[in-house]
Design an enzyme around this catalytic site. Sequence first.
Site, PDB file in Angstrom:
ATOM      1  CG  ASN A  74     -22.352 -21.927   5.241  1.00 27.10           C
ATOM      2  OD1 ASN A  74     -22.436 -23.047   4.987  1.00 27.10           O
ATOM      3  ND2 ASN A  74     -22.100 -20.961   4.267  1.00 27.10           N
ATOM      4  CD  GLU A  87     -15.827 -23.195  10.166  1.00 26.28           C
ATOM      5  OE1 GLU A  87     -16.808 -22.658  10.062  1.00 26.28           O
ATOM      6  OE2 GLU A  87     -14.562 -23.132   9.291  1.00 26.28           O
TER       7      GLU A  87
HETATM    8  N1  THU Z   1     -18.084 -19.633   6.217  1.00 25.94           N
HETATM    9  C1  THU Z   1     -17.908 -20.600   7.028  1.00 25.94           C
HETATM   10  O1  THU Z   1     -18.969 -21.328   7.297  1.00 25.94           O
HETATM   11  N2  THU Z   1     -17.040 -20.757   7.856  1.00 25.94           N
HETATM   12  C2  THU Z   1     -15.975 -20.329   7.850  1.00 25.94           C
HETATM   13  O2  THU Z   1     -14.972 -20.503   8.452  1.00 25.94           O
HETATM   14  C3  THU Z   1     -15.708 -19.150   6.684  1.00 25.94           C
HETATM   15  C4  THU Z   1     -17.080 -18.730   6.076  1.00 25.94           C
HETATM   16  C5  THU Z   1     -19.381 -19.262   5.724  1.00 25.94           C
HETATM   17  C6  THU Z   1     -20.047 -17.747   6.098  1.00 25.94           C
HETATM   18  C7  THU Z   1     -20.816 -17.268   5.029  1.00 25.94           C
HETATM   19  O3  THU Z   1     -22.103 -18.183   5.247  1.00 25.94           O
HETATM   20  C8  THU Z   1     -19.991 -17.879   3.839  1.00 25.94           C
HETATM   21  O4  THU Z   1     -19.058 -19.100   4.268  1.00 25.94           O
HETATM   22  C9  THU Z   1     -19.282 -16.697   2.926  1.00 25.94           C
HETATM   23  O5  THU Z   1     -18.507 -16.213   3.971  1.00 25.94           O
END
Ligand code: THU
Length: 176
Positions: A74, A87
């Site tokens: 992320n 993802e």
């Molecule tokens: N996040 C992801 O990377 N994947 C997910 O499926 C759920 C949420 C990240 C987005 C954000 O940077 C952090 O987790 C908190 O929501």
Amino acid sequence: MLTFEFEKKQIRMKEIQFEFKVRTYQSIDELPEISRNLLLQAREASGRAYAPYSGYRVGASVLLENNEILTGNNQENAAYPSGLCAERTALFYASSRYPGVPIRSLAISTLSNDQAAGDFAKPCGGCRQVIAEYEDLSGKPIEIILDGSSSIMIVDGIDALLPFRFKKEDLGKKKK
Ligand code: THU
């Protein structure tokens, strides 16, 4: 006597139950080697996430049919909606690097965070829709590996995580 309209109507409502299958493993050591390696890469990628705002690090790794593995994590931003989930970062990277090459598996890990034991990684709704797009593009199901501290869950395609999803056919356009 007053009879309301709805009392005269015959009710044809049916209840249909749908099922989905999940494989669960107690530890990464139980996974087949190819999945174990993929998941280890997702774990490593989660440690490299840029998540200064939420402090929640997610890693994803994608195994392609040409045996390439690409990872993502992320990426957050001071303007919150400009960030992107792990993802989608991994999937878009894979598709931009190897357009049209089918995706075999996607592994997701949040294990670099201190989190409640027993929990496991779950892709958000937007990411599920993106996984579905690539599954539909290749016509082959994408195995999804959800890492957890006390169990690892594996589903054999996005149908298990996103039933009744919106597809390009719903736009009334032919597949390209
Ligand atoms: N996040 C992801 O990377 N994947 C997910 O499926 C759920 C949420 C990240 C987005 C954000 O940077 C952090 O987790 C908190 O929501």
